[in-house]
Design an enzyme around this catalytic site. Sequence first.
Site, PDB file in Angstrom:
ATOM      1  CB  SER A 137      -0.881  -0.003   1.257  1.00  0.00           C
ATOM      2  OG  SER A 137      -1.434   1.265   1.472  1.00  0.00           O
ATOM      3  CD  GLU A 139      -1.776   5.116   5.521  1.00  0.00           C
ATOM      4  OE1 GLU A 139      -2.307   5.744   4.577  1.00  0.00           O
ATOM      5  OE2 GLU A 139      -1.706   5.579   6.674  1.00  0.00           O
ATOM      6  CE1 TYR A 161      -4.169  -1.758   5.473  1.00  0.00           C
ATOM      7  CE2 TYR A 161      -3.169   0.308   4.755  1.00  0.00           C
ATOM      8  CZ  TYR A 161      -3.760  -0.913   4.448  1.00  0.00           C
ATOM      9  OH  TYR A 161      -3.935  -1.265   3.136  1.00  0.00           O
TER      10      TYR A 161
HETATM   11  P1  NAP Z   1     -11.548  -4.544   1.486  1.00  0.00           P
HETATM   12  O1  NAP Z   1     -12.670  -4.185   0.595  1.00  0.00           O
HETATM   13  O2  NAP Z   1     -11.521  -4.034   2.894  1.00  0.00           O
HETATM   14  O3  NAP Z   1     -11.465  -6.144   1.509  1.00  0.00           O
HETATM   15  C1  NAP Z   1     -10.681  -6.820   2.455  1.00  0.00           C
HETATM   16  C2  NAP Z   1     -10.950  -8.311   2.337  1.00  0.00           C
HETATM   17  O4  NAP Z   1     -10.171  -8.980   3.340  1.00  0.00           O
HETATM   18  C3  NAP Z   1     -12.412  -8.720   2.596  1.00  0.00           C
HETATM   19  O5  NAP Z   1     -12.739  -9.768   1.727  1.00  0.00           O
HETATM   20  C4  NAP Z   1     -12.372  -9.191   4.029  1.00  0.00           C
HETATM   21  O6  NAP Z   1     -13.397 -10.106   4.349  1.00  0.00           O
HETATM   22  C5  NAP Z   1     -11.021  -9.883   4.047  1.00  0.00           C
HETATM   23  N1  NAP Z   1     -10.504 -10.099   5.394  1.00  0.00           N
HETATM   24  C6  NAP Z   1     -10.383  -9.204   6.391  1.00  0.00           C
HETATM   25  N2  NAP Z   1      -9.841  -9.775   7.485  1.00  0.00           N
HETATM   26  C7  NAP Z   1      -9.618 -11.083   7.162  1.00  0.00           C
HETATM   27  C8  NAP Z   1      -9.096 -12.191   7.868  1.00  0.00           C
HETATM   28  N3  NAP Z   1      -8.696 -12.096   9.132  1.00  0.00           N
HETATM   29  N4  NAP Z   1      -9.008 -13.366   7.224  1.00  0.00           N
HETATM   30  C9  NAP Z   1      -9.444 -13.495   5.930  1.00  0.00           C
HETATM   31  N5  NAP Z   1      -9.962 -12.474   5.224  1.00  0.00           N
HETATM   32  C10 NAP Z   1     -10.046 -11.283   5.834  1.00  0.00           C
HETATM   33  O7  NAP Z   1     -10.146  -4.111   0.841  1.00  0.00           O
HETATM   34  P2  NAP Z   1      -9.812  -3.744  -0.693  1.00  0.00           P
HETATM   35  O8  NAP Z   1     -10.021  -2.278  -0.883  1.00  0.00           O
HETATM   36  O9  NAP Z   1     -10.452  -4.722  -1.580  1.00  0.00           O
HETATM   37  O10 NAP Z   1      -8.234  -3.944  -0.685  1.00  0.00           O
HETATM   38  C11 NAP Z   1      -7.650  -5.210  -1.024  1.00  0.00           C
HETATM   39  C12 NAP Z   1      -6.226  -5.270  -0.478  1.00  0.00           C
HETATM   40  O11 NAP Z   1      -5.458  -4.221  -1.037  1.00  0.00           O
HETATM   41  C13 NAP Z   1      -6.099  -5.094   1.028  1.00  0.00           C
HETATM   42  O12 NAP Z   1      -5.030  -5.887   1.452  1.00  0.00           O
HETATM   43  C14 NAP Z   1      -5.762  -3.632   1.211  1.00  0.00           C
HETATM   44  O13 NAP Z   1      -5.075  -3.436   2.415  1.00  0.00           O
HETATM   45  C15 NAP Z   1      -4.897  -3.412  -0.010  1.00  0.00           C
HETATM   46  N6  NAP Z   1      -4.874  -2.051  -0.552  1.00  0.00           N
HETATM   47  C16 NAP Z   1      -6.042  -1.437  -0.872  1.00  0.00           C
HETATM   48  C17 NAP Z   1      -6.014  -0.172  -1.436  1.00  0.00           C
HETATM   49  C18 NAP Z   1      -7.286   0.541  -1.831  1.00  0.00           C
HETATM   50  O14 NAP Z   1      -7.217   1.758  -2.066  1.00  0.00           O
HETATM   51  N7  NAP Z   1      -8.402  -0.143  -1.966  1.00  0.00           N
HETATM   52  C19 NAP Z   1      -4.775   0.452  -1.670  1.00  0.00           C
HETATM   53  C20 NAP Z   1      -3.605  -0.229  -1.326  1.00  0.00           C
HETATM   54  C21 NAP Z   1      -3.671  -1.484  -0.791  1.00  0.00           C
HETATM   55  P3  NAP Z   1     -14.877  -9.594   4.819  1.00  0.00           P
HETATM   56  O15 NAP Z   1     -15.639  -9.349   3.548  1.00  0.00           O
HETATM   57  O16 NAP Z   1     -15.372 -10.751   5.622  1.00  0.00           O
HETATM   58  O17 NAP Z   1     -14.680  -8.351   5.617  1.00  0.00           O
HETATM   59  O1  G4F Z   2     -10.693   6.763   2.361  1.00  0.00           O
HETATM   60  P1  G4F Z   2      -9.685   6.677   3.438  1.00  0.00           P
HETATM   61  O2  G4F Z   2     -10.121   6.046   4.716  1.00  0.00           O
HETATM   62  O3  G4F Z   2      -8.409   5.975   2.816  1.00  0.00           O
HETATM   63  P2  G4F Z   2      -6.871   5.889   3.298  1.00  0.00           P
HETATM   64  O4  G4F Z   2      -6.718   6.192   4.730  1.00  0.00           O
HETATM   65  O5  G4F Z   2      -6.071   6.692   2.340  1.00  0.00           O
HETATM   66  O6  G4F Z   2      -6.588   4.333   3.100  1.00  0.00           O
HETATM   67  C1  G4F Z   2      -6.984   3.662   1.905  1.00  0.00           C
HETATM   68  O7  G4F Z   2      -5.947   3.768   0.954  1.00  0.00           O
HETATM   69  C2  G4F Z   2      -4.725   3.103   1.325  1.00  0.00           C
HETATM   70  C3  G4F Z   2      -3.724   3.348   0.169  1.00  0.00           C
HETATM   71  O8  G4F Z   2      -2.995   4.518   0.436  1.00  0.00           O
HETATM   72  C4  G4F Z   2      -5.028   1.638   1.506  1.00  0.00           C
HETATM   73  F1  G4F Z   2      -3.874   0.947   1.765  1.00  0.00           F
HETATM   74  C5  G4F Z   2      -6.028   1.459   2.633  1.00  0.00           C
HETATM   75  O9  G4F Z   2      -6.338   0.075   2.771  1.00  0.00           O
HETATM   76  C6  G4F Z   2      -7.297   2.215   2.266  1.00  0.00           C
HETATM   77  O10 G4F Z   2      -7.891   1.582   1.154  1.00  0.00           O
HETATM   78  O11 G4F Z   2      -9.172   8.152   3.812  1.00  0.00           O
HETATM   79  C7  G4F Z   2      -8.624   9.009   2.824  1.00  0.00           C
HETATM   80  C8  G4F Z   2      -8.408  10.386   3.437  1.00  0.00           C
HETATM   81  C9  G4F Z   2      -7.617  10.355   4.750  1.00  0.00           C
HETATM   82  O12 G4F Z   2      -6.660  11.378   4.731  1.00  0.00           O
HETATM   83  C10 G4F Z   2      -8.650  10.649   5.818  1.00  0.00           C
HETATM   84  O13 G4F Z   2      -8.135  11.320   6.966  1.00  0.00           O
HETATM   85  O14 G4F Z   2      -9.676  10.945   3.768  1.00  0.00           O
HETATM   86  C11 G4F Z   2      -9.602  11.547   5.047  1.00  0.00           C
HETATM   87  N1  G4F Z   2     -10.944  11.598   5.624  1.00  0.00           N
HETATM   88  C12 G4F Z   2     -11.593  12.754   5.986  1.00  0.00           C
HETATM   89  N2  G4F Z   2     -12.772  12.455   6.534  1.00  0.00           N
HETATM   90  C13 G4F Z   2     -11.728  10.567   5.939  1.00  0.00           C
HETATM   91  C14 G4F Z   2     -12.890  11.101   6.511  1.00  0.00           C
HETATM   92  N3  G4F Z   2     -11.561   9.227   5.774  1.00  0.00           N
HETATM   93  C15 G4F Z   2     -12.575   8.416   6.182  1.00  0.00           C
HETATM   94  N4  G4F Z   2     -12.439   7.070   6.002  1.00  0.00           N
HETATM   95  N5  G4F Z   2     -13.712   8.894   6.762  1.00  0.00           N
HETATM   96  C16 G4F Z   2     -13.928  10.243   6.952  1.00  0.00           C
HETATM   97  O15 G4F Z   2     -14.950  10.657   7.483  1.00  0.00           O
END
Ligand code: NAP
Ligand code: G4F
Length: 337
Positions: A137, A139, A161
Amino acid sequence: MSASRRAFITGISGQDGSYLAEFLLSKGYEVHGMLRRTSNLSRTRIDGLFEQGAASDGCLQLHYGDMTDSMSLVRLIRDIQPHEVYNLAAQSHVRISFEQPNYTAEVCALGVLGMLDAIREFQHQSGQEVRFYQASSSEMFGKVTESPQRETTPFAPRSPYGVAKLYGHWITVNYRESYGLHASSGILFNHESPRRGENFVTRKVTQAAARIKLGLEKTITLGNLDARRDWGFAGDFVKAMWCMLQQDTPDDYVIATGSSHSVRELCQFAFEHVGLDYRDYVEHDVRFERPAEVDHLLGDATKAQENLGWNPSVHFQDLIVMMVESDLKRAAERREN
Ligand code: NAP
Ligand code: G4F
């Protein structure tokens, strides 16, 4: 593509897992997904695949397991005998990781180690190569030291995280270098879609804009509006994961769009799309701020463009319109039922 190519996806019920499963099925893979036990069956994002019959013809199979249960990972790798493993499972919410740091580390750090060990042991016993993708990520860049961020930018995570993901990232590099595993990490910047979890900021905002427009809500409460993110479309990003595992040599790649926007701009676009001014509806609550914030993420995906031929196809404004339109449709349907 041979019909017998098997992929195993952890986190198949999540946003990325559902897009990746669709993509791999369209390429002729036999797809296996890991589900954790929950009191409600959490399959809404992949229900469509079952309706299309993917499960009845055996192309899509689900298995119970959990990243915190290493024996379940050993068993699943042994039973499925996958050619490709996509490790997407995570406690993926940054703010919640401050409330559950231990659990976040078990899933996002030690869970990766458990999976790598399961793969290493299976490869050793069977002689079959298993290619591994780790969901790293942006992050991990945290308090950034250069902008835009690329593969060589130093890591400085700002959340439990981010720290846990960094362990997952480095242990993937370590198993590649130590044991010759075909293990790659995608350092993915934020990517969104209509399937994004409702407590991530893009979806929270697009859903609120839709519901306020339809008179179902009056306001939305947010944290830091000044944070900037490089937001892309999840459907584009899962293709990069697959591309990484098709390379002869495993490696790490930044996947990003190369442009960033603030949360405030996100609100402005989403509300403008439904003819409203966000300033009339957005309220602030410190509950939605983080103890340590990542202020600005912006990725440089040149390496992925050059080596993988990967490019994003959806721009920020189009992504937000796609999400608002989907939330308008969903809210209207719920109102009628
Ligand atoms: P997500 O929608 O939160 O999906 C997470 C998945 O992990 C869900 O299927 C969840 O199951 C499963 N999970 C959580 N805890 C688990 C456990 N203990 N054992 C087995 N499965 C578990 O996340 P996403 O946005 O698809 O992201 C996919 C991956 O990319 C994650 O690893 C995330 O950290 C990483 N990532 C995401 C972003 C982004 O912007 N989306 C960016 C960088 C990296 P449930 O459905 O049961 O909750
Ligand atoms: O949507 P966010 O919660 O995403 P964040 O923290 O960037 O994390 C996501 O992206 C990561 C990749 O860089 C992934 F690895 C991670 O798993 C996840 O998918 O927040 C985005 C921004 C933050 O700066 C947060 O402080 O939005 C700001 N924010 C402002 N108000 C909020 C809110 N975020 C959330 N979730 N909820 C609010 O009310």
